[in-house]
Design a protein around this motif. Structure first.
Motif, PDB file in Angstrom:
ATOM      1  N   ILE A   3       0.105 -12.640  11.935  1.00 23.88           N
ATOM      2  CA  ILE A   3      -0.761 -12.072  10.910  1.00 23.88           C
ATOM      3  C   ILE A   3       0.034 -11.926   9.621  1.00 23.88           C
ATOM      4  O   ILE A   3       1.162 -11.438   9.634  1.00 23.88           O
ATOM      5  CB  ILE A   3      -1.297 -10.720  11.399  1.00 23.88           C
ATOM      6  N   ARG A   4      -0.555 -12.375   8.557  1.00 18.99           N
ATOM      7  CA  ARG A   4       0.118 -12.302   7.272  1.00 18.99           C
ATOM      8  C   ARG A   4      -0.803 -11.664   6.262  1.00 18.99           C
ATOM      9  O   ARG A   4      -2.010 -11.767   6.369  1.00 18.99           O
ATOM     10  CB  ARG A   4       0.489 -13.698   6.768  1.00 18.99           C
ATOM     11  N   GLY A   5      -0.208 -11.056   5.284  1.00 15.15           N
ATOM     12  CA  GLY A   5      -1.030 -10.486   4.231  1.00 15.15           C
ATOM     13  C   GLY A   5      -0.185 -10.214   3.018  1.00 15.15           C
ATOM     14  O   GLY A   5       1.041 -10.324   3.050  1.00 15.15           O
ATOM     15  N   GLN A   6      -0.847  -9.890   1.965  1.00 15.16           N
ATOM     16  CA  GLN A   6      -0.124  -9.496   0.767  1.00 15.16           C
ATOM     17  C   GLN A   6      -1.019  -8.580  -0.039  1.00 15.16           C
ATOM     18  O   GLN A   6      -2.215  -8.508   0.192  1.00 15.16           O
ATOM     19  CB  GLN A   6       0.274 -10.719  -0.050  1.00 15.16           C
ATOM     20  N   GLY A   7      -0.424  -7.878  -0.959  1.00 16.04           N
ATOM     21  CA  GLY A   7      -1.249  -6.989  -1.756  1.00 16.04           C
ATOM     22  C   GLY A   7      -0.410  -6.334  -2.832  1.00 16.04           C
ATOM     23  O   GLY A   7       0.794  -6.559  -2.954  1.00 16.04           O
ATOM     24  N   THR A   8      -1.111  -5.549  -3.604  1.00 14.18           N
ATOM     25  CA  THR A   8      -0.405  -4.800  -4.630  1.00 14.18           C
ATOM     26  C   THR A   8      -0.919  -3.378  -4.604  1.00 14.18           C
ATOM     27  O   THR A   8      -2.023  -3.111  -4.152  1.00 14.18           O
ATOM     28  CB  THR A   8      -0.669  -5.370  -6.033  1.00 14.18           C
ATOM     29  N   ILE A  64       3.671  -1.943  -7.216  1.00 11.56           N
ATOM     30  CA  ILE A  64       4.369  -2.389  -6.014  1.00 11.56           C
ATOM     31  C   ILE A  64       3.639  -3.619  -5.504  1.00 11.56           C
ATOM     32  O   ILE A  64       2.423  -3.591  -5.302  1.00 11.56           O
ATOM     33  CB  ILE A  64       4.338  -1.316  -4.912  1.00 11.56           C
ATOM     34  N   SER A  65       4.322  -4.694  -5.323  1.00 13.69           N
ATOM     35  CA  SER A  65       3.687  -5.830  -4.670  1.00 13.69           C
ATOM     36  C   SER A  65       4.410  -6.078  -3.362  1.00 13.69           C
ATOM     37  O   SER A  65       5.610  -5.819  -3.233  1.00 13.69           O
ATOM     38  CB  SER A  65       3.689  -7.054  -5.572  1.00 13.69           C
ATOM     39  N   TYR A  66       3.671  -6.509  -2.407  1.00 14.26           N
ATOM     40  CA  TYR A  66       4.253  -6.662  -1.079  1.00 14.26           C
ATOM     41  C   TYR A  66       3.603  -7.819  -0.359  1.00 14.26           C
ATOM     42  O   TYR A  66       2.482  -8.226  -0.644  1.00 14.26           O
ATOM     43  CB  TYR A  66       4.087  -5.374  -0.270  1.00 14.26           C
ATOM     44  N   ASP A  67       4.358  -8.352   0.546  1.00 16.64           N
ATOM     45  CA  ASP A  67       3.763  -9.284   1.493  1.00 16.64           C
ATOM     46  C   ASP A  67       4.372  -9.007   2.845  1.00 16.64           C
ATOM     47  O   ASP A  67       5.450  -8.419   2.954  1.00 16.64           O
ATOM     48  CB  ASP A  67       3.987 -10.739   1.064  1.00 16.64           C
ATOM     49  N   TYR A  68       3.656  -9.355   3.871  1.00 16.87           N
ATOM     50  CA  TYR A  68       4.159  -9.065   5.207  1.00 16.87           C
ATOM     51  C   TYR A  68       3.705 -10.139   6.165  1.00 16.87           C
ATOM     52  O   TYR A  68       2.735 -10.860   5.924  1.00 16.87           O
ATOM     53  CB  TYR A  68       3.676  -7.689   5.684  1.00 16.87           C
ATOM     54  N   GLY A  69       4.436 -10.254   7.222  1.00 14.26           N
ATOM     55  CA  GLY A  69       4.045 -11.160   8.294  1.00 14.26           C
ATOM     56  C   GLY A  69       4.529 -10.556   9.583  1.00 14.26           C
ATOM     57  O   GLY A  69       5.638 -10.041   9.658  1.00 14.26           O
ATOM     58  N   PHE A  70       3.664 -10.513  10.564  1.00 16.74           N
ATOM     59  CA  PHE A  70       4.141  -9.993  11.847  1.00 16.74           C
ATOM     60  C   PHE A  70       3.383 -10.633  12.997  1.00 16.74           C
ATOM     61  O   PHE A  70       2.294 -11.163  12.837  1.00 16.74           O
ATOM     62  CB  PHE A  70       4.031  -8.465  11.893  1.00 16.74           C
ATOM     63  N   ASP A  71       4.041 -10.591  14.119  1.00 16.63           N
ATOM     64  CA  ASP A  71       3.425 -11.030  15.361  1.00 16.63           C
ATOM     65  C   ASP A  71       3.051  -9.787  16.141  1.00 16.63           C
ATOM     66  O   ASP A  71       3.741  -8.788  16.060  1.00 16.63           O
ATOM     67  CB  ASP A  71       4.421 -11.829  16.203  1.00 16.63           C
ATOM     68  N   ILE A  72       1.993  -9.895  16.898  1.00 13.17           N
ATOM     69  CA  ILE A  72       1.647  -8.778  17.757  1.00 13.17           C
ATOM     70  C   ILE A  72       1.244  -9.338  19.095  1.00 13.17           C
ATOM     71  O   ILE A  72       0.548 -10.336  19.172  1.00 13.17           O
ATOM     72  CB  ILE A  72       0.591  -7.877  17.101  1.00 13.17           C
ATOM     73  N   SER A  73       1.760  -8.728  20.132  1.00 15.72           N
ATOM     74  CA  SER A  73       1.543  -9.296  21.455  1.00 15.72           C
ATOM     75  C   SER A  73       1.305  -8.167  22.446  1.00 15.72           C
ATOM     76  O   SER A  73       1.628  -7.016  22.172  1.00 15.72           O
ATOM     77  CB  SER A  73       2.780 -10.112  21.856  1.00 15.72           C
ATOM     78  N   GLY A  74       0.759  -8.533  23.586  1.00 18.39           N
ATOM     79  CA  GLY A  74       0.471  -7.528  24.597  1.00 18.39           C
ATOM     80  C   GLY A  74      -0.985  -7.132  24.565  1.00 18.39           C
ATOM     81  O   GLY A  74      -1.836  -7.863  24.061  1.00 18.39           O
ATOM     82  N   LYS A  75      -1.271  -5.946  25.095  1.00 16.72           N
ATOM     83  CA  LYS A  75      -2.658  -5.558  25.310  1.00 16.72           C
ATOM     84  C   LYS A  75      -3.495  -5.579  24.040  1.00 16.72           C
ATOM     85  O   LYS A  75      -4.603  -6.104  24.001  1.00 16.72           O
ATOM     86  CB  LYS A  75      -2.694  -4.160  25.936  1.00 16.72           C
ATOM     87  N   VAL A  76      -2.930  -5.013  22.967  1.00 14.29           N
ATOM     88  CA  VAL A  76      -3.743  -4.872  21.765  1.00 14.29           C
ATOM     89  C   VAL A  76      -4.118  -6.242  21.182  1.00 14.29           C
ATOM     90  O   VAL A  76      -5.202  -6.427  20.642  1.00 14.29           O
ATOM     91  CB  VAL A  76      -3.052  -3.944  20.732  1.00 14.29           C
ATOM     92  N   SER A 124       8.252  -8.597   9.310  1.00 17.30           N
ATOM     93  CA  SER A 124       9.002  -8.145   8.148  1.00 17.30           C
ATOM     94  C   SER A 124       8.128  -8.228   6.920  1.00 17.30           C
ATOM     95  O   SER A 124       7.075  -8.879   6.930  1.00 17.30           O
ATOM     96  CB  SER A 124      10.256  -8.994   7.962  1.00 17.30           C
ATOM     97  N   GLY A 125       8.567  -7.536   5.882  1.00 17.90           N
ATOM     98  CA  GLY A 125       7.819  -7.555   4.643  1.00 17.90           C
ATOM     99  C   GLY A 125       8.748  -7.456   3.450  1.00 17.90           C
ATOM    100  O   GLY A 125       9.864  -6.953   3.556  1.00 17.90           O
ATOM    101  N   ASN A 126       8.289  -7.971   2.342  1.00 12.11           N
ATOM    102  CA  ASN A 126       9.037  -7.852   1.094  1.00 12.11           C
ATOM    103  C   ASN A 126       8.325  -6.846   0.204  1.00 12.11           C
ATOM    104  O   ASN A 126       7.105  -6.891   0.084  1.00 12.11           O
ATOM    105  CB  ASN A 126       9.064  -9.198   0.367  1.00 12.11           C
ATOM    106  N   VAL A 127       9.095  -5.979  -0.389  1.00 10.85           N
ATOM    107  CA  VAL A 127       8.524  -5.020  -1.329  1.00 10.85           C
ATOM    108  C   VAL A 127       9.190  -5.227  -2.675  1.00 10.85           C
ATOM    109  O   VAL A 127      10.416  -5.337  -2.752  1.00 10.85           O
ATOM    110  CB  VAL A 127       8.787  -3.574  -0.856  1.00 10.85           C
ATOM    111  N   ARG A 128       8.384  -5.293  -3.685  1.00 14.24           N
ATOM    112  CA  ARG A 128       8.924  -5.448  -5.044  1.00 14.24           C
ATOM    113  C   ARG A 128       8.345  -4.372  -5.943  1.00 14.24           C
ATOM    114  O   ARG A 128       7.133  -4.101  -5.884  1.00 14.24           O
ATOM    115  CB  ARG A 128       8.568  -6.836  -5.602  1.00 14.24           C
ATOM    116  N   LEU A 129       9.179  -3.750  -6.729  1.00 14.73           N
ATOM    117  CA  LEU A 129       8.740  -2.687  -7.616  1.00 14.73           C
ATOM    118  C   LEU A 129       8.904  -3.146  -9.055  1.00 14.73           C
ATOM    119  O   LEU A 129       9.963  -3.658  -9.425  1.00 14.73           O
ATOM    120  CB  LEU A 129       9.591  -1.426  -7.400  1.00 14.73           C
TER     121      LEU A 129
END
Lengths: 275, 990, 165
Positions: B823-828, B926-938, B912-917
């Motif tokens: 899952i990836r996302g970004q925002g400000t 603040i702008s940010y982007d993130y990417g993570f894996d999620i596994s298991g029951k959820v 992990s994610g990057n944060v920029r101020l």
């Protein structure tokens, strides 16, 4: 797949319920039909200290009509509302949209208030409510307040209900004069949650289109009556505004396409059945 | 061809089932309903949230203290108490009933809690602490097969654990002479027919007898009985396997429960009490079994007139994390009949078997057939398109000619009987193909998307127990000794009052075997089917059984049914002899009817059936000389045609071969991409139908699953190996609204190789229907590469072309497509505080703890590295996690990288994610982007919510950040993004 | 207000297949487990425990309900009917059950009790359903064996026969 332990409370009245909520606040969850809640509890996705059962509170089970609203008590089942003889004439949108909610078996237990409070972004009732411009009646020990559908659902399964409040009723505006309604849905199977659902209300000079299943909550857009080309442009804009995301069943692109295509179908259909 | 066909008073008729009254009244006892001994304990299993990880440690101490917990077993105890399971290949890929040193798929069993009840057992699971070290994964078969791919079983040295080449006829010559070569590669997905009742095991170790007494809904084949007994280090008779008469569906899947049988046996021995485990739906979908996904590159050597003269198939079959016996059956079960219904003499086959970090593959109805027929029949449709020929004409051109049966197929199948041309004639006539073509024409004229698909399937039944040895080389086979045959048992017993009962080795899972067996025996003995009691339970300590015993490969009609007739005939012969003795006529002049045994030539000379039976019990002395006393006979049957593979690698993989010809018309909704089946015709030649009502039931059921496989069903994995189809709202079995009623047609070419002339019928449609529907979609759309399931989103993407462009000036957050990694996302976000202040908050553990949603406790464990306990959730969903967070690439007060991982009962995640101020007017953007894996029951159950949930948590994070840095009461729920503010300043914002 | 604690079991009383019963349940005990384990009704079949497959469907106050999504304590004071309520006390099967047998509407039979409960409730509400309506009702159940054909036929036939009776 067995739930965590909890304490079970069965208040006899709305007053007892809100007292309960005032005491336990975020530690309490209300159960009515339990269709979404218990499934999540069985997966242990939801853990609660107190389960407050309101299914048997008579004061929450009613359908009332006033000048311009159908007011439905929160614990009224979806089946009760769907079987209500006035439904098709007073709310064609609900009559068209509600058969898409789950199944015969789940509508018999699932409640109108439960669906609204749960605020799943793919659910039909929150979509109908916001499209019609309805509202939610909340009660706490401190008193009552009415919140518009627009303000009630704030995001993914998130509402502006405070932990000490309960949903006591849902108010659906009755059909507007000269308006036509349509509800279309694409789900993976009959009764599944919507990949994309669209609800349209078309009147002389205005179009209102609600879209569920795409964004974190149902969204509504209102336009002045549009010609063919303008309609496509407007739907395209709406689709891109909502964006959507991918999941195991469908892509964001597909969801946006459904907004354009089902949205168009729904608007045309609603236009046809204006009275 | 003419054959002696057995048609009796009852056999061949659509009799209602003798099983139904119990089932309809709710009185049938399934495995989970069987009485338990007092003190029986319940088990719950802890499963891996990781697709591939080393197990660094397991701490059960806190879990053991939980109420009701009697014992917890981990891989350590399993290694002490058992040996690894035998596997089909000689490869170092040991497996036990619990993971030992590493986990290799999401859902792999890691520990088992034994407690007073299931609720308490599940409570304790949450307290077991496992420390994993995630490893790189092998997920896609093609990637996994490459050199350098992460290894599922490092000791093997490759994920490709078996490769074999086969050549039949003169394939090189055929391909050289062909006018053209048509090629198609298919990628068949993972799916399963998912019985509604999951696995149930009740194991009771009887210490003094040293016997493991197991009740389960295991369906066979009992080839895995020695696998289990060897793992448990006991002799076969010390593992008593009992199955009840009723099972809530099997479809092959209930073969794969054997590791759990061993697990519960060990648990029972450890606790000294019976232990019961009932698999739940999440466990079943995640970890039970899947049909192997397979990539097949197919080539056809084709002449311009449409004659196909050669095939080449390269198969890469994905067995997931472990090769569980009798895997890789699906790759070889179809081997002898890889030319399908076609008269093609020249063929090569390359079979490669690859291991990946997915749930192990196993037996699922169709057993390799859906995969290979998807390749053959899609290839044939493609040939027709390339030649500009009508698909049906191409099929006709290549079918095995009538009159050539028994027909030896290139790879060794001895096709017993049939008349494929006649089958096509009946099907096109009675199914009104012309009318369907008219509908297509009309629809197309109206601009609608409509197509017609065809599929031809030769349906194998009753597997040759030696087919799997084809995976070994000729030399290896010589060394090991020949394997073939398929032994079936049925016992018929007549009591002193003439009551007839029988037992049989077919372990029914709903097919109605008792009904058909009673029909067969009733015909032989001249009694009524309802007078016969069929006990379909099986007990390896009491009943005759063989390694072939069980319910698989459509074995009943051609194995157990003949055994029943043999047993009944033995009884009949014996009773005839007794009656002849009394009536003073020759035994061949005796007949049986309506409960009487009489002389054919003088029907006055009659004895009651019960009287004759009684004699055998009450007065053995009265019996004819040399006759054994008693009235119980065992029928044992194994067909001689089931020979071991020969030195040319030819193998007659099955005993009988039915024929299925399907066609259908589908219409595709251009807006929604939905494939609607307008009409479906399925023609079957399954030899003699023993009970047409039940035969149709098998066709309807197989068809329904075929529709599911074609349009909706798939086990989906994320790129991190997470399993995403853990609920029945995600794994989409079709309902009554998605399955239309097909038109079923029959013809009967009796098998000369089975005493009743019957063949199998239960698997044909799971092979024919998926590809028939795909061929219709190909016909409607002209699209060649179609991967199942043909979901609306997939079909829409194929037919709708480029989506309308984003309108100019539309600035909504760019949508996040599910990227190749999680899952990836970004925002400000905007915070009304200076960057320096924001920065201080981010790097101060106490402050950061207050910003991270749900964080209870945060401690510094190293430079820029924290451990936290948190309770994360969205809406009503909430779970406890242990988090490890680190801040790196610090560039104060401008940017940082936040990375970390979460572990908890709901699953695990890393990212992990990057944060920029950036300082802007009035505060910080603040702008940010993130990417993570999620596994298991959820991930398995909440897939559709994850993306949204991530956004909610991100926005909570920044709200809290804002609130903390700006002071309470000053946050805005939706901080304006910088461009919105800009537009507002410029006066053009809405 | 009645309150039940999580530590220990409390009594639950309701009308089960026409007879008053009382049992003991922890608040979190699902009605499926309660009916099977405390009441011995093994015809309650558990298929998914998240309300999708419908195998555990019972009738609560006459209406269909997923027993797996109901806590046993929620049954307090209600009427619960299982498939046992369909046949006559003598054991003679109901018209619906007989039609299921005639049309081979079941194979393994695991989903059948739930489907019979839904269908019996449905036919009391809709006396003359169309095939589409029957299929819509059945969409609340999963059957992996039959392809639903026999069920649709059986339910339509029962409706027709009841009308002409």
């Amino acid at each position: 797949m067995k739930p965590h332990s909890f304490e079970y409370l069965r208040p006899a009245s709305i007053e007892e319920t809100v007292a309960c909520l005032a005491r336990h606040s975020e530690d309490a969850r209300i159960i009515a039909g339990g269709l979404s809640l218990v499934a999540m509890m069985n997966f242990r996705l939801v853990e609660t200290k107190f389960l407050v059962d309101v299914a048997n509170i008579k004061a929450l089970n009613y359908i009332r009509v006033d000048a311009d609203h159908i007011e439905v008590g929160a614990a009224t089942t979806q089946a009760q509302l769907l079987a209500w003889p006035e439904l098709a004439s007073l709310s064609p949108l609900l009559a068209k949209g509600m058969p898409f909610i789950g199944h015969f078996q789940t509508r018999a237990r699932g409640t109108v208030g439960g669906s609204i409070a749960h605020s799943d972004p793919s659910s039909e009732l929150p979509l109908c409510l916001i499209t019609l411009g309805g509202s939610v009646m909340l009660r706490s020990k401190a008193g009552s307040r009415e919140v518009t559908a627009e303000d009630f659902q704030v995001g993914l399964m998130q509402t502006s209900r405070r932990p000490d409040e309960m949903v006591v009723a849902v108010r659906f505006p009755i059909r507007k004069k000269g308006a036509g309604y349509s509800f279309l849905e694409m789900a993976m199977r009959k009764g599944d949650l919507a990949i994309c659902a669209v609800a349209a209300e078309v009147r002389d000079g205005s179009i209102r289109l609600g879209v569920g299943g795409v964004a974190d909550k149902p969204a509504v857009r209102e336009w002045k009556d549009l010609g063919d080309a303008a309609l496509d442009e407007a739907l395209n804009e709406f689709a891109w505004d909502l964006g959507g995301s991918d999941d195991v069943h469908a892509t964001a692109t597909f969801r946006r396409q459904l907004i354009r295509r089902l949205g168009r179908r729904a608007i045309l259909e609603a236009r046809e059945c204006r009275n | 061809m003419k054959h002696e066909v057995h048609v009796g008073k009852h056999v061949g008729r659509p009799m209602e089932r003798v099983e139904d009254a119990q089932l309809l009244a709710g009185q049938a006892l399934f495995c989970g309903d069987m009485p338990e001994r007092d003190g029986t304990l319940q088990a719950a299993i802890l499963r891996s949230p990781h697709a591939h990880a080393e197990i660094l440690s397991i701490d059960t101490s806190e879990a053991l203290l939980q109420p009701g917990v009697e014992a917890i077993l981990t891989g350590k105890e399993i290694k002490e108490d058992s040996d690894p399971f035998l596997i089909v290949l000689r490869q170092p890929m040991d497996q036990w009933s619990l993971a030992t040193d590493r986990v290799r798929f999401v859902g792999e069993a890691v520990a088992v809690v034994v407690a007073k009840d299931r609720y308490l057992a599940e409570d304790a699971l949450d307290y077991i602490k496992v420390v994993y070290k995630p490893l790189p994964i092998a997920l896609h078969p093609l990637e996994a097969a490459k050199d350098g791919a992460p290894l599922v079983h490092p000791a093997v040295g490759s994920n490709v654990v078996s490769t074999r080449h086969f050549s039949y006829g003169e394939p090189d010559k055929a391909f050289a002479e062909a006018d053209r070569v048509v090629e198609l590669t298919i990628d068949y997905p993972r799916n399963s027919q998912t019985p509604l009742e999951g696995y149930v095991v009740l194991a009771d170790y009887r210490r003094e007898e040293q016997v493991y007494d197991v009740q389960s809904n295991f369906q066979g084949p009992f080839t895995v009985h020695p696998v289990m007994s060897k793992a448990l280090r006991v002799k076969g008779p010390q593992l008593r396997m009992r199955s009840p008469a009723f099972s809530g569906g099997g479809f092959g899947v209930k073969q794969a429960m054997f590791p759990y049988v061993v697990l519960m046996c060990i648990a029972s021995r450890r606790v000294g009490r019976p232990v019961k485990w009932v698999e739940d739906r999440l466990e079943h979908l995640t970890a039970a079994i899947a049909a192997p996904n397979r990539i097949i590159r197919g080539q056809a050597a084709v002449m311009n007139d449409g004659k196909v003269i050669g095939f080449r198939f390269e198969q890469l079959d994905d067995y997931g994390a472990y090769l569980r016996p009798p895997m890789p059956g699906p790759l070889y079960r179809q081997h002898g009949i890889m030319t399908g219904g076609y008269d093609v003499k020249h063929m090569t086959i390359t079979n490669r078997l690859v291991m990946t970090n997915k749930t192990p593959s196993g037996m699922v109805r169709g057993f390799g057939g859906p995969q290979i027929y998807y390749a053959i029949e899609r290839l044939m449709q493609t040939v027709a398109v390339e030649l500009g020929m009508d698909h049906l004409d191409l099929i006709r051109k290549n079918l095995i000619p009538a009159g050539s049966f028994p027909y030896r197929a290139a790879a060794g199948a001895l096709i017993d009987s049939g008349d494929y041309q006649m089958a096509l004639e009946i099907a096109t006539r009675d199914g009104k193909l012309d009318e369907l073509k008219g509908r297509r024409e009309k629809a197309r004229a109206e601009g609608r998307l409509y197509g017609i698909g065809y599929a031809v399937v030769v349906e194998p039944a009753q597997s040759n127990m030696g087919y799997l040895s084809t995976i070994n080389t000729v030399e290896e086979r010589h060394k090991a000794g020949p394997k073939g045959g398929n032994v079936a048992y049925c016992t018929v017993n007549v009591d002193a009052l003439g009551g007839v009962s029988l037992t049989a080795d077919s372990l029914p899972q709903g097919q109605g075997h008792a009904t058909v067996l009673s029909q067969i025996v009733a015909d032989e003995l001249g009694i009524e089917p309802h007078d016969i009691v069929c006990n379909m339970e099986r007990d390896t300590q009491r009943d005759p059984w063989s390694i072939a015993t069980g319910n698989y490969s459509s074995r009943f009609s051609s194995a157990t049914a003949p055994a029943a007739r043999l047993a009944a005939r033995k009884i009949r012969a014996k009773m005839a002899k007794i009656a002849a003795h009394f009536l003073k006529v020759s035994p061949d002049k005796i007949d049986f009817s309506e409960g009487k045994i009489f002389a054919i030539e003088d029907p006055q000379k009659t004895l009651r059936f019960s009287r004759v039976a009684g004699t055998a019990h009450w007065s053995p002395g009265e019996l004819p000389p040399d006759m054994e006393p008693g009235m119980c006979e065992i029928g044992v049957w194994s067909a001689p045609e089931l020979e071991p593979p020969n030195d040319a690698d030819q193998i007659n993989t099955s005993l009988t071969y039915g024929f299925v010809f399907d066609y259908c018309g589908v219409e595709i909704d251009r807006d929604t991409g939905e494939v609607n089946i307008d009409r479906y015709v399925t023609m079957h030649d399954s030899g003699k139908l023993l009970n047409p009502l039940l035969a149709d039931g098998q066709v309807y059921g197989g068809f329904a699953w075929g529709v599911g496989a074609a349009l909706r069903e798939e086990f989906v994995y994320g790129e991190d190996g997470s399993f995403l189809s853990g609920t029945f709202a995600d794994y989409l079995c079709p309902t009554a609204c998605e399955v239309p009623e097909p038109l079923i047609l029959h013809m009967e070419s009796p098998s000369p190789f089975t005493p009743l002339g019957a063949k199998g019928i239960a698997e044909g449609n799971v092979m024919s229907t998926p590809v028939c529907i795909a061929n219709a979609v190909a016909d409607a759309t002209g699209i060649r590469d179609l991967r199942l399931p043909l979901t609306p989103a997939k079909v829409a993407a194929l037919i709708q072309g480029q989506e309308p462009a984003r309108p100019k000036g539309n600035q909504a957050t760019p949508p996040m497509e599910l990227s190749d990694r999680g899952i990836r996302g970004q925002g400000t976000a905007f915070v009304a505080a200076a960057p320096e202040l924001v920065w201080q908050t981010l790097v101060d553990p106490d402050q950061l703890a207050r910003v991270i949603p749900g964080c209870h406790k945060m401690e510094l464990v190293g430079p820029g590295s924290y451990r936290a306990e948190m309770s994360l959730g969205v809406g009503i969903v909430r779970g406890r996690f242990e988090a490890r967070v680190s801040l790196t690439d610090l560039n104060p007060p401008k940017s940082a990288v936040i990375s970390g991982s979460l572990e908890g009962p709901l699953g695990s995640s890393s990212g992990s994610g990057n944060v920029r101020l950036v300082a802007v007017e009035g505060g910080t953007r603040i702008s940010y982007d993130y990417g993570f894996d999620i596994s298991g029951k959820v991930a398995a159950v909440g897939g559709r919510m994850l993306d949204g949930a991530a956004r909610v948590l991100m926005s909570q994070f920044f709200q809290r950040l804002g609130s903390l840095t700006e002071g309470p009461g000053k946050i805005s729920a939706a901080p304006p993004s910088w461009w919105q503010r800009l537009l507002k300043l410029l006066g053009i914002a809405r | 207000m009645s309150q039940l604690n999580n530590d220990g079991r409390s009594s639950v009383s309701f009308i089960l297949n026409g007879n008053p019963v009382t049992g003991y349940a922890e608040p979190r005990m699902l009605l499926t487990d309660f009916l099977r384990e405390e009441m011995g009704l093994t015809e309650i079949h558990v298929g998914c425990e998240h309300g999708v497959c419908g195998a555990c469907t019972i009738r609560m106050d006459g209406l269909p309900a997923r027993a797996c999504l109901t806590f046993a304590i929620q049954a307090e004071g209600h009427r619960i009917d299982t498939v046992q309520s369909l046949a006559q006390p003598s054991g003679v099967l109901s018209d619906l059950q007989l039609a299921f047998r005639k049309h081979h509407a079941l194979q393994c039979g695991y989903c059948t009790p739930g489907i019979l409960m839904s269908s019996s409730a449905f036919l009391e509400i809709n006396h003359d359903p169309s095939e589409e309506e029957v299929r819509d009702m059945l969409s609340g159940h999963l059957c992996r064996c039959t392809g639903y054909v026999g069920m649709v036929r059986a339910i339509l036939e029962v409706a027709r026969n009841r009308i002409s009776a």
